[in-house]
Write a protein that holds these residues in place. Structure first.
Motif, PDB file in Angstrom:
ATOM      1  N   PRO A  76      58.465  -5.135  -6.862  1.00  0.00           N
ATOM      2  CA  PRO A  76      57.461  -5.880  -6.082  1.00  0.00           C
ATOM      3  C   PRO A  76      57.987  -6.393  -4.739  1.00  0.00           C
ATOM      4  O   PRO A  76      57.223  -6.497  -3.782  1.00  0.00           O
ATOM      5  N   ASP A  77      59.286  -6.691  -4.666  1.00  0.00           N
ATOM      6  CA  ASP A  77      59.810  -7.246  -3.412  1.00  0.00           C
ATOM      7  C   ASP A  77      60.339  -6.158  -2.467  1.00  0.00           C
ATOM      8  O   ASP A  77      60.919  -6.464  -1.425  1.00  0.00           O
ATOM      9  N   ALA A  78      60.137  -4.898  -2.812  1.00  0.00           N
ATOM     10  CA  ALA A  78      60.680  -3.825  -1.971  1.00  0.00           C
ATOM     11  C   ALA A  78      59.868  -3.699  -0.686  1.00  0.00           C
ATOM     12  O   ALA A  78      58.643  -3.553  -0.741  1.00  0.00           O
ATOM     13  N   PRO A  79      60.523  -3.754   0.482  1.00  0.00           N
ATOM     14  CA  PRO A  79      59.778  -3.644   1.732  1.00  0.00           C
ATOM     15  C   PRO A  79      59.252  -2.218   1.934  1.00  0.00           C
ATOM     16  O   PRO A  79      59.966  -1.254   1.699  1.00  0.00           O
ATOM     17  N   ASP A  80      57.993  -2.119   2.339  1.00  0.00           N
ATOM     18  CA  ASP A  80      57.375  -0.828   2.687  1.00  0.00           C
ATOM     19  C   ASP A  80      57.380   0.203   1.567  1.00  0.00           C
ATOM     20  O   ASP A  80      57.392   1.404   1.837  1.00  0.00           O
ATOM     21  N   CYS A  81      57.359  -0.237   0.328  1.00  0.00           N
ATOM     22  CA  CYS A  81      57.322   0.737  -0.770  1.00  0.00           C
ATOM     23  C   CYS A  81      55.987   1.484  -0.721  1.00  0.00           C
ATOM     24  O   CYS A  81      54.907   0.885  -0.747  1.00  0.00           O
ATOM     25  N   ALA A  82      56.060   2.805  -0.669  1.00  0.00           N
ATOM     26  CA  ALA A  82      54.851   3.626  -0.549  1.00  0.00           C
ATOM     27  C   ALA A  82      53.972   3.528  -1.794  1.00  0.00           C
ATOM     28  O   ALA A  82      52.748   3.616  -1.712  1.00  0.00           O
ATOM     29  N   ILE A  83      54.598   3.363  -2.951  1.00  0.00           N
ATOM     30  CA  ILE A  83      53.799   3.275  -4.182  1.00  0.00           C
ATOM     31  C   ILE A  83      53.033   1.960  -4.199  1.00  0.00           C
ATOM     32  O   ILE A  83      51.836   1.928  -4.506  1.00  0.00           O
ATOM     33  N   VAL A  84      53.724   0.889  -3.859  1.00  0.00           N
ATOM     34  CA  VAL A  84      53.079  -0.428  -3.825  1.00  0.00           C
ATOM     35  C   VAL A  84      51.889  -0.390  -2.857  1.00  0.00           C
ATOM     36  O   VAL A  84      50.799  -0.876  -3.182  1.00  0.00           O
ATOM     37  N   GLU A  85      52.102   0.238  -1.718  1.00  0.00           N
ATOM     38  CA  GLU A  85      51.030   0.332  -0.719  1.00  0.00           C
ATOM     39  C   GLU A  85      49.867   1.181  -1.232  1.00  0.00           C
ATOM     40  O   GLU A  85      48.701   0.836  -1.073  1.00  0.00           O
ATOM     41  N   GLU A  90      55.668  11.421  -6.725  1.00  0.00           N
ATOM     42  CA  GLU A  90      55.294  12.186  -5.541  1.00  0.00           C
ATOM     43  C   GLU A  90      55.128  11.263  -4.332  1.00  0.00           C
ATOM     44  O   GLU A  90      55.619  11.534  -3.243  1.00  0.00           O
ATOM     45  N   ILE A  91      54.442  10.157  -4.555  1.00  0.00           N
ATOM     46  CA  ILE A  91      54.221   9.199  -3.468  1.00  0.00           C
ATOM     47  C   ILE A  91      55.541   8.564  -3.030  1.00  0.00           C
ATOM     48  O   ILE A  91      55.742   8.271  -1.854  1.00  0.00           O
ATOM     49  N   ALA A  92      56.461   8.410  -3.993  1.00  0.00           N
ATOM     50  CA  ALA A  92      57.742   7.751  -3.686  1.00  0.00           C
ATOM     51  C   ALA A  92      58.550   8.517  -2.648  1.00  0.00           C
ATOM     52  O   ALA A  92      59.473   7.976  -2.048  1.00  0.00           O
ATOM     53  N   GLN A  93      58.194   9.774  -2.436  1.00  0.00           N
ATOM     54  CA  GLN A  93      58.909  10.544  -1.418  1.00  0.00           C
ATOM     55  C   GLN A  93      58.709   9.939  -0.031  1.00  0.00           C
ATOM     56  O   GLN A  93      59.501  10.180   0.877  1.00  0.00           O
ATOM     57  N   GLU A  94      57.637   9.164   0.115  1.00  0.00           N
ATOM     58  CA  GLU A  94      57.395   8.515   1.407  1.00  0.00           C
ATOM     59  C   GLU A  94      58.027   7.123   1.489  1.00  0.00           C
ATOM     60  O   GLU A  94      57.848   6.413   2.476  1.00  0.00           O
ATOM     61  N   GLN A 141      57.555  -0.601 -12.774  1.00  0.00           N
ATOM     62  CA  GLN A 141      58.395  -1.687 -12.261  1.00  0.00           C
ATOM     63  C   GLN A 141      59.102  -2.420 -13.384  1.00  0.00           C
ATOM     64  O   GLN A 141      60.248  -2.823 -13.255  1.00  0.00           O
ATOM     65  N   ARG A 142      58.399  -2.588 -14.505  1.00  0.00           N
ATOM     66  CA  ARG A 142      59.033  -3.287 -15.622  1.00  0.00           C
ATOM     67  C   ARG A 142      60.206  -2.464 -16.161  1.00  0.00           C
ATOM     68  O   ARG A 142      61.263  -2.991 -16.474  1.00  0.00           O
ATOM     69  N   LEU A 143      60.004  -1.142 -16.269  1.00  0.00           N
ATOM     70  CA  LEU A 143      61.085  -0.290 -16.771  1.00  0.00           C
ATOM     71  C   LEU A 143      62.244  -0.256 -15.784  1.00  0.00           C
ATOM     72  O   LEU A 143      63.405  -0.305 -16.179  1.00  0.00           O
ATOM     73  N   LEU A 144      61.926  -0.178 -14.505  1.00  0.00           N
ATOM     74  CA  LEU A 144      62.992  -0.164 -13.499  1.00  0.00           C
ATOM     75  C   LEU A 144      63.760  -1.477 -13.534  1.00  0.00           C
ATOM     76  O   LEU A 144      64.986  -1.501 -13.429  1.00  0.00           O
TER      77      LEU A 144
END
Ligand code: GDP
Ligand code: ZN
Length: 347
Positions: free
Chosen positions: A309-318, A296-300, A337-340
Motif C-alpha cells: 500500500p505504501d509503494a509509490p506509483d505502484c501500477a497495480i494500486v493505480e 501483467e500490470i506490474a510490468q509498468e 499485498q497480504r501474501l507479499l
C-alpha cells in the motif's frame, strides 16, 4: 497399504557400502554382461523415508509394480532425496524381504516444496518433490483457524508453482464463513463440510491425476480426512498411543499414499503437522506470478516496486483505484499485498 509396519525400529541405519560409480562414456553401447550397473536402473517413486531407508514404488502403474526398500548410494550422500522424488534404483529391486536396493540418481523435479526453519534462516528443507497441488487443511474451530498460517502455506505453494486447495473441517463446531472471507480475492478452490459430512467425492475429483501434498496444523483433522480418502492409510488420529507407540512413524514422517476414486487415481502426500513454515527462500516474483493479470500490470511498476500500500506509483494500486481490474480487483490486490507482506516483514 501397510508397508510402514514393515519398517523395523530397531534396525541399524543402513548406508551405502562400496559401490563405485563410473562415468559412462558410451551410453548407447549395446548391453553386455559387463555393463555398468546403472544401465539396469529402474525408475521408482519415493513413497517415504525412514532413517536413511527409502520405500520406493517400482514400475508404477505397470505389470511389475511393487515396493522396494532402498538406501541411497554413497555418491548421493549429500543429495536430498524426499518423498515424491523419482529416483533410479539398482541392485536387488525384487522387493523380497530382507533385500535392499540402491538409489543411484534423482530425476529432475517438476516442483519442490521447501521451507526454512524460520524466515531469517536461508537453509532450506525440502518437504516434498514433484507435488502439483497443496491441500491446506484448517478447522473452523478447535484449533481456531489462523489466517496468517494459511497465508504462509499459500505463499510457499505459490512460490513452488503448486496449486493450492483449501479444506475446512469441523464446520459442525463453527461457521467457517468469517474466516473464508479473507481468501475471497484468491483463485482458491475451497471445500467445506456440510452437516458434519466432508465432500469426499468432490475432494477426490480434485485429487485424481495429481500429486497433492496435505498440510495443516496438528489437530485440524487432517489424518481423519486422509483416512477417509485413503481407507487403508492407517494414519494415526487423535494422539499417539504411548503404550504401543503405534502411529509414531505415521505422524512423524511424510508419506505418499495412493488415492483411488471414481474420478481416477492420484497421490496423497501426507506431511506431519508442520510447526514452522519459514519463508526465507521465497521469491516475491513467484507470488506475483500467481496473480496473472496483476503480474501483467506490474510490468509498468517502478523498478523494485513492493506493490504494498505504501509503494509509490505502484501500477497495480493505480489500476485498482481506477477500477480497471473489475469488481474483484481490490480484493485480489488485498490478498496479494497480504501474501507479499507475510514474508516482506521477515527480519
Ligand atoms: P490431525 O492432527 O490434523 O491429523 O487431526 P486428527 O485427524 O487426528 O483429528 C483431531 C481430532 O479432531 C480428532 O479427535 C478427530 O476425531 C477430530 N475431528 C476430525 N474431523 C472433525 C470434524 O469434522 N468435526 C469434529 N467435531 N471433530 C473432528
Ligand atoms: Zn507495484
Amino acid at each position: 497399504m501397510s508397508w510402514l509396519d514393515d519398517l523395523d525400529d530397531d534396525e541399524p541405519e543402513f548406508d551405502e557400502s562400496s559401490v563405485r560409480v563410473r562415468p559412462n562414456p558410451k551410453a548407447n553401447r549395446p548391453r553386455t554382461k559387463r555393463r555398468p550397473a546403472h544401465e539396469d536402473a529402474r525408475i521408482a517413486r519415493v513413497l517415504g523415508v525412514d532413517r536413511g531407508r527409502y520405500t520406493v514404488l517400482v514400475d508404477e502403474d505397470g505389470p511389475d509394480e511393487h515396493l522396494v526398500l532402498a538406501v541411497r548410494a554413497r555418491e548421493l550422500r549429500r543429495t536430498p532425496i524426499v518423498t515424491g522424488d523419482r529416483v533410479r534404483v539398482v541392485g536387488d529391486t525384487s522387493g523380497a524381504e530382507g533385500t535392499l536396493a540402491r538409489i543411484v540418481g534423482v530425476e529432475e523435479r517438476t516442483s519442490l516444496l521447501r521451507r526454512s526453519a524460520d524466515d531469517t534462516d536461508q537453509v532450506e528443507r525440502i518437504i516434498v518433490a514433484n507435488a502439483d497441488q497443496m491441500l491446506i487443511v484448517v478447522a473452523a474451530a478447535d484449533p481456531e483457524p489462523r489466517e496468517r498460517l494459511v497465508d504462509r502455506y499459500l505463499v510457499a505453494a505459490l512460490d513452488a508453482g503448486i496449486r493450492p486447495l483449501l479444506v475446512v473441517t469441523k464446520t459442525d463446531l463453527a461457521d467457517p464463513q468469517p474466516f473464508l472471507r479473507h481468501f475471497e480475492g484468491l483463485d482458491l478452490a475451497v471445500f467445506t463440510s456440510a452437516k458434519g459430512e466432508m465432500p469426499l467425492e468432490r475432494i477426490g475429483a480434485a485429487l485424481a491425476g495429481h500429486a497433492t501434498v496435505f498440510v495443516g496444523h496438528s489437530g485440524v483433522g487432517k489424518s481423519t480426512l486422509v483416512n477417509a480418502l485413503v481407507p487403508d492409510a492407517n494414519r494415526a488420529t487423535g494422539h499417539v498411543n504411548v503404550v504401543t507407540g503405534r502411529g509414531r512413524h505415521t505422524s512423524s514422517s511424510t508419506v505418499s499414499l495412493r488415492y483411488v476414486g471414481a474420478a481416477g487415481r492420484g497421490w496423497v502426500i501426507d506431511t506431519p503437522g508442520v510447526r514452522s513454515f519459514g519463508l526465507g527462500h521465497v521469491d516475491r516474483a513467484n507470488i506475483l506470478k500467481a496473480f496473472t493479470d496483476l503480474a501483467e500490470i506490474a510490468q509498468e511498476c517502478p523498478r523494485g516496486c513492493t506493490h504494498l500500500p505504501d509503494a509509490p506509483d505502484c501500477a497495480i494500486v493505480e489500476a485498482v483505484a481506477e477500477g480497471r481490474l473489475g469488481p474483484t480487483g481490490a480484493g485480489r490486490l488485498d490478498s496479494l499485498q497480504r501474501l507479499l507482506a507475510t514474508f516482506a516483514d521477515r527480519a
